[in-house]
Write a protein that holds these residues in place. Structure first.
Motif, PDB file in Angstrom:
ATOM      1  N   THR A 127       0.856  -1.192   0.000  1.00  0.00           N
ATOM      2  CA  THR A 127       0.000   0.000   0.000  1.00  0.00           C
ATOM      3  C   THR A 127       0.892   1.243   0.000  1.00  0.00           C
ATOM      4  O   THR A 127       2.011   1.206   0.538  1.00  0.00           O
ATOM      5  N   PRO A 128       0.414   2.352  -0.580  1.00  0.00           N
ATOM      6  CA  PRO A 128       1.268   3.541  -0.686  1.00  0.00           C
ATOM      7  C   PRO A 128       1.803   4.030   0.664  1.00  0.00           C
ATOM      8  O   PRO A 128       2.984   4.390   0.769  1.00  0.00           O
ATOM      9  N   GLY A 129       0.950   4.046   1.693  1.00  0.00           N
ATOM     10  CA  GLY A 129       1.388   4.556   2.988  1.00  0.00           C
ATOM     11  C   GLY A 129       2.549   3.772   3.575  1.00  0.00           C
ATOM     12  O   GLY A 129       3.534   4.344   4.051  1.00  0.00           O
ATOM     13  N   ARG A 130       2.466   2.441   3.546  1.00  0.00           N
ATOM     14  CA  ARG A 130       3.529   1.611   4.113  1.00  0.00           C
ATOM     15  C   ARG A 130       4.796   1.668   3.252  1.00  0.00           C
ATOM     16  O   ARG A 130       5.907   1.693   3.780  1.00  0.00           O
ATOM     17  N   ILE A 131       4.634   1.682   1.925  1.00  0.00           N
ATOM     18  CA  ILE A 131       5.808   1.774   1.052  1.00  0.00           C
ATOM     19  C   ILE A 131       6.563   3.074   1.313  1.00  0.00           C
ATOM     20  O   ILE A 131       7.795   3.094   1.420  1.00  0.00           O
ATOM     21  N   LEU A 132       5.831   4.182   1.453  1.00  0.00           N
ATOM     22  CA  LEU A 132       6.461   5.468   1.728  1.00  0.00           C
ATOM     23  C   LEU A 132       7.163   5.447   3.088  1.00  0.00           C
ATOM     24  O   LEU A 132       8.283   5.970   3.238  1.00  0.00           O
ATOM     25  N   ASP A 133       6.528   4.825   4.073  1.00  0.00           N
ATOM     26  CA  ASP A 133       7.124   4.696   5.404  1.00  0.00           C
ATOM     27  C   ASP A 133       8.449   3.951   5.317  1.00  0.00           C
ATOM     28  O   ASP A 133       9.461   4.369   5.904  1.00  0.00           O
TER      29      ASP A 133
END
Length: 461
Positions: A127-133
Motif C-alpha cells: 500500500t502507498p502509505g507503508r511503502i512510503l514509510d
C-alpha cells in the motif's frame, strides 16, 4: 488466443496448464505482449478480467531469480488487494526456484517487513502509505526496480494517496517500466500517466461487454422503505453470498445493524474498521460464514470473492463506471450473474445514464411480487458455516492439510464434508466448520495439537 502463443518460458506455461488457464482474456491478450517488450502501459479493466495475471506473468518472465533484490513493485489501495495480488504472483510463479514475494502493507507491524527486506526479495506488493514509510526509514531499496505497477490507480487517488504515489514514483529509477491499471479514467489518471509514463500503450476492455452476462433488475421504492425492500429482495432471491453497496460509511453501519436484527447473516466493511477487524470480516465472507457483506466502494475495492451470487446497490453510485465495476463481481467463471438495485425517484437520472453507458436496459421488477420482510414462516438467511481462527499461519509453516488432518484425523473425528474453506494468512489461519459441529471442532482443536503443537483457537463471531 492460447497462452502457448505468448512468449512465455516453459515453467510459466506449465503452471498455466496445471491451473487450467486455457484461454487468454482480452486484457491479457492486449497487455502481455506489450509488457514483455518492456513498454509502458495504461490499462482499463474491471475486477475479474484477469488483469493481475496480465502484469504478473511478464514480471515473472523477466525476473533475474539469481539476484535476490527488488526488481518489481506493485502498489495497491488496500491490504486485502495486496494479499490477493501477492497470492496470484506466488501461484503463477510456483515453479520458479527461490522466488520471493513480499506484502508490505499497513495494519501489520513494520519490523518483520523491514527484516524480510533485509533478507532480499524479487517482488514487493504494498500500500502507498507503508511503502512510503519504508522508503523514509531507508529500509526499501528501489534503485534497481525494473517495473512499477499502479493497480486500481483511480481508487488510490480517491483514497487520498496521490501525493504518496508521486513521491514513491519519484524514488524509483528514471529508466523503468511503469504500468497503470484503472477501472475509470478521470483527468487525474491522465495527468499521472503524462507525468510518469513514456509513450504508454493504451489498452481498454469495453466495460459494457463485462455486464452482458449479468441479469440487472431494479426495484422502485421510497427512500424510507429501502431497508424493508432490501430484506424482501434478500428473502426472494436467497443469495448464499452477496455484496450490498452503500455510498456512505454511516449507511453501512446502520444497515448492518438492521439486517442482523432481522436475522440475516450480515457484516459490514467500511473505512473506519481496524485492519484486524477487516481481516475477520473478509475471512468469514470468503468462507461463507457470512452471507451478506455490506460495503462502501472504497472499503469494497479489491474484494474478489469466488461464486458471488449477487451484487445489490442499496444506493446507486453517481456515475455509471462504479456501477459497472460493482456488478462485475458477480457472474464469473461462466455463471450468470445477478445485479439488483433499489431505485428512488431521485435515482431515475442515474438509471438512464447507466443504460446509456452500458447499452443494457435495466429490467424493472415488481415490489409486489416480493415476500414480506418478516421472516416468520419464510426463508432463513442465516449462514450454514461458522469460522474458527488458529494462531499460526504461512510464516509458521501452517498448511491447509495440517488443519484438515487435525479435524478429520483420529483426534478430531470429523468428516471432511463438515469442513469448509481453509484460508492461511501470514500468522493466522481461518477454517469454516458446519454450524452444528462448530462447538465440537473448537473443543477438539483446543484439546489436541496441530503438527504436534498447541495453538490458540478462537471462535470468530
Amino acid at each position: 488466443m492460447d497462452f502457448s502463443a505468448l512468449a512465455l518460458s516453459q515453467p510459466l506455461l506449465q503452471v498455466l496448464e496445471e491451473l487450467d488457464f486455457k484461454v487468454v482474456t482480452p486484457i491479457q491478450a492486449q497487455s502481455i505482449p506489450v509488457l514483455l517488450q518492456g513498454r509502458d502501459l495504461i490499462g482499463q479493466a474491471r475486477t475479474g478480467s484477469g488483469k493481475t495475471a496480465a502484469f504478473a506473468l511478464p514480471i515473472l518472465e523477466k525476473l533475474q531469480l539469481q539476484q535476490r533484490r527488488l526488481q518489481a513493485l506493485v502498489l495497491c489501495p488496500t491490504r486485502e488487494l495486496c494479499a490477493q495480488v501477492a497470492g496470484e504472483f506466488r501461484r503463477l510463479g510456483r515453479r520458479l526456484p527461490g522466488l520471493q514475494i513480499l506484502v508490505l502493507a499497513g495494519g501489520q507491524p513494520v519490523r518483520p517487513q523491514v527484516n524480510a527486506l533485509e533478507k532480499g526479495a524479487h517482488v514487493a506488493v504494498g500500500t502507498p502509505g507503508r511503502i512510503l514509510d519504508l522508503l523514509q526509514r531507508e529500509a526499501l531499496d528501489t534503485s534497481r526496480l525494473a517495473t512499477v505497477v499502479l493497480d486500481e490507480a483511480d481508487r488510490m487517488l480517491d483514497m487520498g494517496f496521490r501525493e504518496d504515489m508521486e513521491r514513491i514514483l519519484g524514488a524509483t529509477p528514471l529508466i523503468r517500466q511503469t504500468v497503470l491499471f484503472s477501472a475509470t479514467f478521470p483527468p487525474t489518471i491522465e495527468a499521472m500517466s503524462r507525468a510518469f509514463q513514456k509513450e504508454p500503450t493504451r489498452v481498454t476492455v469495453v466495460e459494457a461487454e463485462a455486464a452482458s452476462d449479468i441479469q440487472q433488475l431494479c426495484y422502485a421504492c421510497a427512500p424510507e422503505a429501502k431497508t424493508e425492500i432490501l430484506l424482501r429482495v434478500l428473502r426472494h432471491h436467497q443469495p448464499n453470498s452477496a455484496i450490498v453497496f452503500c455510498n456512505l460509511k454511516a449507511t453501512v453501519v446502520e444497515l448492518t445493524r438492521a439486517l442482523a436484527a432481522a436475522g440475516v447473516s450480515a457484516d459490514g466493511l467500511q473505512g473506519d474498521l481496524e485492519q484486524s477487524e477487516r481481516d475477520r470480516v473478509m475471512a468469514k465472507f470468503r468462507n461463507h460464514s457470512t452471507r451478506i457483506l455490506i460495503a462502501t466502494d472504497v472499503a469494497g475495492r479489491g474484494i474478489d470473492v469466488e461464486a458471488l451470487d449477487a451484487v445489490i446497490n442499496f444506493d446507486l453510485p453517481s456515475q455509471p463506471e462504479p456501477y459497472v465495476h460493482r456488478i462485475g463481481r458477480t457472474g464469473r467463471a461462466g455463471r450468470r450473474g445477478l445485479a439488483l438495485s433499489l431505485v428512488t425517484l431521485a435515482d431515475e437520472r442515474k438509471v438512464v445514464d447507466i443504460e446509456d453507458a452500458t447499452g443494457v436496459t435495466l429490467e424493472r421488477a415488481s415490489v409486489d411480487a416480493l415476500p414480506p420482510a418478516d421472516p416468520k414462516g419464510g426463508v432463513s438467511l442465516k449462514a450454514a458455516w461458522e469460522t474458527l481462527c488458529i494462531s499460526a499461519g504461512r510464516k509458521d509453516k501452517m498448511r491447509p492439510g495440517d488443519i484438515l488432518g487435525a479435524l478429520t484425523g483420529e483426534a478430531g473425528g470429523l468428516s471432511a464434508a463438515h469442513i469448509g474453506k481453509i484460508e492461511i494468512q501470514d500468522h493466522l489461519a481461518y477454517v469454516a466448520v458446519s454450524k452444528d459441529l462448530v462447538r465440537v471442532a473448537l473443543q477438539r482443536l483446543r484439546e489436541g495439537r496441530i503438527k504436534g503443537r498447541k495453538h490458540r483457537i478462537d471462535w470468530v463471531r
